[in-house]
Structure formats: C-alpha cells, structure tokens
Design an enzyme around this catalytic site. Structure first.
Site, PDB file in Angstrom:
ATOM      1  N   PHE A 129       0.858  -1.182   0.000  1.00  0.00           N
ATOM      2  CA  PHE A 129       0.000   0.000   0.000  1.00  0.00           C
ATOM      3  C   PHE A 129       0.891   1.228   0.000  1.00  0.00           C
ATOM      4  O   PHE A 129       1.746   1.386   0.867  1.00  0.00           O
ATOM      5  CB  PHE A 129      -0.929   0.039   1.223  1.00  0.00           C
ATOM      6  CG  PHE A 129      -1.851   1.223   1.189  1.00  0.00           C
ATOM      7  CD1 PHE A 129      -2.973   1.219   0.362  1.00  0.00           C
ATOM      8  CD2 PHE A 129      -1.600   2.359   1.936  1.00  0.00           C
ATOM      9  CE1 PHE A 129      -3.817   2.324   0.288  1.00  0.00           C
ATOM     10  CE2 PHE A 129      -2.430   3.467   1.876  1.00  0.00           C
ATOM     11  CZ  PHE A 129      -3.543   3.450   1.050  1.00  0.00           C
ATOM     12  N   ASP A 214       9.405   2.479   1.202  1.00  0.00           N
ATOM     13  CA  ASP A 214       8.248   3.186   1.724  1.00  0.00           C
ATOM     14  C   ASP A 214       8.232   2.954   3.233  1.00  0.00           C
ATOM     15  O   ASP A 214       7.828   1.893   3.704  1.00  0.00           O
ATOM     16  CB  ASP A 214       6.962   2.664   1.068  1.00  0.00           C
ATOM     17  CG  ASP A 214       5.720   3.360   1.619  1.00  0.00           C
ATOM     18  OD1 ASP A 214       5.820   4.021   2.667  1.00  0.00           O
ATOM     19  OD2 ASP A 214       4.640   3.213   0.999  1.00  0.00           O
ATOM     20  N   LYS A 243       3.426  10.232   8.183  1.00  0.00           N
ATOM     21  CA  LYS A 243       2.806   9.791   9.440  1.00  0.00           C
ATOM     22  C   LYS A 243       3.566  10.266  10.684  1.00  0.00           C
ATOM     23  O   LYS A 243       3.395  11.395  11.125  1.00  0.00           O
ATOM     24  CB  LYS A 243       2.653   8.265   9.438  1.00  0.00           C
ATOM     25  CG  LYS A 243       1.605   7.793   8.405  1.00  0.00           C
ATOM     26  CD  LYS A 243       1.226   6.361   8.604  1.00  0.00           C
ATOM     27  CE  LYS A 243       0.304   5.813   7.543  1.00  0.00           C
ATOM     28  NZ  LYS A 243      -1.100   5.921   7.861  1.00  0.00           N
TER      29      LYS A 243
HETATM   30  C1  LIG Z   1       3.145   2.324   3.805  1.00  0.00           C
HETATM   31  C2  LIG Z   1       2.275   3.465   3.411  1.00  0.00           C
HETATM   32  N1  LIG Z   1       2.590   4.184   2.332  1.00  0.00           N
HETATM   33  C3  LIG Z   1       1.857   5.238   1.950  1.00  0.00           C
HETATM   34  C4  LIG Z   1       0.722   5.608   2.624  1.00  0.00           C
HETATM   35  C5  LIG Z   1      -0.091   6.787   2.159  1.00  0.00           C
HETATM   36  O1  LIG Z   1      -0.006   7.806   3.071  1.00  0.00           O
HETATM   37  P1  LIG Z   1      -1.093   8.996   3.063  1.00  0.00           P
HETATM   38  O2  LIG Z   1      -2.394   8.389   3.452  1.00  0.00           O
HETATM   39  O3  LIG Z   1      -0.557   9.977   4.063  1.00  0.00           O
HETATM   40  O4  LIG Z   1      -1.106   9.551   1.676  1.00  0.00           O
HETATM   41  C6  LIG Z   1       0.338   4.882   3.758  1.00  0.00           C
HETATM   42  C7  LIG Z   1      -0.893   5.241   4.492  1.00  0.00           C
HETATM   43  O5  LIG Z   1      -1.482   4.461   5.189  1.00  0.00           O
HETATM   44  C8  LIG Z   1       1.133   3.785   4.169  1.00  0.00           C
HETATM   45  O6  LIG Z   1       0.817   3.068   5.238  1.00  0.00           O
END
Ligand SMILES: Cc1ncc(COP(=O)(O)O)c(C=O)c1O
Length: 398
Positions: A129, A214, A243
């Site tokens: 994700f 990520d 986050k």
């Molecule tokens: C691993 C990871 N990457 C990217 C994102 C996307 O972040 P955002 O919701 O701040 O765009 C998330 C959000 O849950 C995530 O857990």
C-alpha cells in the site's frame, strides 16, 4: 442519508473532543485507549506538551510563506534527517502519497539524468500500500483501489512479497527501481525478511537501479529503530516517510542520496504547502523526542512486552485469534473472525485499533506508551474476546 462529506470512509459512529497521551475523550467524557494513533500518526500520543508548545509558538510567529523563500526550520529538519539517515537531500510534502510521488519521480528522473530515459518501470509487491493518488494506486496494484479510475498508470511490475526469483525475473532493461515497504502495514503487518531486503539491495546494485523504501508507516521509531531498514543493515537510495514525523500534523518527506536525487533540479518538482513553518516546527519537535537517548530502546522493549502479551492472548483465545504479526509497536493480530467484528468488540471495550488486509487487526499505539497501557490494552483485548464469544449465545437465548 444525505451528508455533506464524500461517503468514501466507513467511519465508526464516534467522535472525540480531546486527547492526552494514549487516551481520547468524547464530548461526554468517555475515555478510550488509543492503539490506532490516527493510523500510526500520533507517534508521541495526543497533545504531547513539547509538540503543543512548538506548534503554538510557531503559530504566533508565521504560518506559511511558500518555498519561494528560505525556511530556516525546513533547512534544519532536512539537515537533521540527513544526519540521522542514509540521505543527502530531503523534499518536504504533506502526506505519505505525496512522499511516494516524489520518490517515484526521483527514481524515474535519475535514469533520465543518467542518459537512460527508457528505464522508468518500478518493481512493486503484492499486498503493498503506497497511497491513493493515481501513481500510488498503480504502485500498490490492489484492484479494489484501481477499479473505475481509468487506465492504470503504466510502469509498475508487481511480484509476490518475498519472492526473490520473481523479482529477478521482473527486473529488465526498462527497470528504474524496486519499491518496497520494509514492513507491509495495510497489507497485514508483514515484515520483510532482513535477508530479502539485503538481496533486493544486491539486485539493485547489480542492475544499476534504485532501492526505494516506503517507510511511511514503519519509519520514525515505530519498529524500535529510527527507520526499519536499519534492522536489515542496508541503506536505500530513496525513502518516503510521513505519518510519525508529523506526530499528527500533516507532514511527509522524500529522502534521497546525492546520486539518486541528481535528476531533481530546480523546477522539476514542487509544492505550495510542503515544508511550511508550522509543519517544520512540529517535525523538529518530534525529532527532539524520538532522538533522545533511550527513546528507541523503549519502543523496542515495550513492543516486545506487548507482543508477548498478545501471544498469550492468542493461546487463550485460539478460536478467535490466529497469530501475532509485526515488530516493535507495529503489531497485528490475525483474527479468525472478521477483523471488523473484532475491532467493533474492542471499541465496545473503549479500545481503538485499525483494520488491515489479510484479516488483521493493527495495533499502532503511540510510541510513548508504558507498561500500564500495555497491561490495560491486553486486558481490554481479552475482555473483547470474551464478549465476542458470549454474544452468539446471548443472541440465541434472546
Ligand atoms: C506504507 C504506506 N505508504 C503510503 C501511505 C499513504 O499515506 P497517506 O495516506 O498519508 O497519503 C500509507 C498510508 O497508510 C502507508 O501506510
């Protein structure tokens, strides 16, 4: 029912008036133990005094000036992140998806600047994700997030998580990078094997491609290291974070080595809000706390104790709970009943958790929790399990 907001979220029928540490309070004074932490965002809990002070102090000075001007605290946060990581350069933005967008653009642009513009494809993993923008839903590859949004952005080759053979097969003359979460969060709390991450590093080096991590969810202390890649003893070329670095203020960043960032010249990328003084005040304040000696060790220790307690609960409730997943304070319980039902039962016990893929209930408490909160959480999960077990009998008797 008509509603002013997009009906994109399945919200719990609950709202909060204030928070303190790992606690949230409703307007009528009901108290909840928060192991959702805004989906791994409130890294220092709610209203941490140091963050409140940093934000309010900055709010009295200047909020926003745009990146047309120098922002001293942006430079400072950038330098601190560079000093604490593999990176030489940082681009600040407002969210995880934006950080990933910058990472994807950095990887493609690196090869363009290296004279190989044909290298634009990125190998990604099943269960990943990366966000909800057009590029990040393509990178994540989950059909449920792609459906109905037109042509999927081209250039992502998805392979099973942990399958090195498939990675090697997917890497070709058009490959620019491999993009991976060191711990899949939404995908169900699945940590990558450190050996797998090391092998990805090798594959990248052998093929002249970039390793992009990520760490939007796993970063900023959540696994007991500042970044999860440290557990594997590797360094990426590019990394997206968000986050936890904002502790609740919208803040993301893309970090890169000098070499990997070489294509990102003036005018190639931009943002109006990214790195604004309010966000930078909070980001610096988060780092003040997370980089204090002993903080990360605390996360590792308390995470282990929570994990051990959860393992005992799995033994006690084998009909409802299958397994404990994850690492540090990025933990999950794989449920044998629908995870949403377990989350609702937990909420009835005034305990907040988050759903993840693979029928997992995510536990992502503030990194500042102590033993008392761990004990309370375990007790509430135990009580929720008892309540779930009692429910069908009670219904049957009615
Ligand atoms: C691993 C990871 N990457 C990217 C994102 C996307 O972040 P955002 O919701 O701040 O765009 C998330 C959000 O849950 C995530 O857990």
């Amino acid at each position: 029912m008509t509603h002013a907001l997009y009906p994109t979220f399945a919200r719990a029928p609950l709202s909060f008036e204030r928070g303190e540490g790992a606690r949230l309070f409703t307007a009528d004074g009901q108290e909840y133990l928060d192991f959702a932490a805004g989906i791994a965002v409130n890294s220092l809990g709610h209203c941490h005094p140091h963050l409140v002070e940093a934000l309010t102090e900055q709010a009295r000075k200047v909020w926003h000036v745009s990146n047309l001007f120098e922002i001293p605290d942006q430079t400072r946060l950038g330098e601190r992140l560079v000093a604490a990581t593999f990176a030489d350069h940082v681009f600040f933005c407002n969210s995880g998806a934006e950080a990933l967008e910058c990472a994807i653009k950095t990887a493609r642009r690196y090869h363009y600047a290296s004279g190989s513009p044909e290298r634009y494809r990125i190998v990604t993993f099943e269960g990943a994700f990366h966000g909800r923008t057009m590029a990040t839903i393509a990178a994540g590859g989950q059909p449920k997030y792609l459906e109905g949004f037109g042509p999927k952005l081209e250039g992502f080759d998805q392979v099973p998580f942990g399958d090195l053979k498939a990675v090697r097969q997917a890497v070709g003359p058009e490959t620019a990078a491999i993009l991976v979460e060191p711990v899949q969060g939404e995908g169900g709390l699945r940590p990558a094997d450190p050996a797998f991450l090391r092998a990805l590093r090798e594959i990248c080096d052998e093929n002249g491609i970039l390793l992009v991590l990520d760490e939007v969810q796993s970063g900023v202390g959540r696994t007991g290291k500042l970044f999860a890649y440290e557990w594997a003893g590797i360094e990426p070329d590019v990394m997206a974070i968000a986050k936890g670095i904002g502790g609740g203020f919208p803040l993301g960043a893309c970090l890169a080595t000098e070499e990997a960032a070489k294509g990102m010249q003036p005018g190639t990328h931009g943002t109006t809000f990214g790195g604004n003084p309010l966000a930078m005040a909070v980001g610096n304040a988060v780092l003040d706390v997370v980089l204090e000696p002993g903080f990360l060790q605390h996360v590792a220790d308390i995470g282990l104790r929570l994990r051990q307690g959860l393992a005992r609960l799995v033994d006690t409730h084998p009909d409802l709970l299958e397994d404990v997943r994850g690492t540090g304070l990025m933990l999950g319980l794989k449920a044998r009943i629908p995870n949403k039902d377990l989350i609702a039962a937990l909420r009835d016990q005034h305990f907040l958790a988050v759903a993840a893929g693979d029928n997992v209930v995510r536990l992502l408490p503030p990194l500042t929790i102590g033993q008392a909160e761990v004990d309370e959480a375990l007790q509430k999960i135990d009580q929720a399990c008892e309540a779930v077990r009692a429910a069908p009998a009670a219904q049957g008797a009615a």
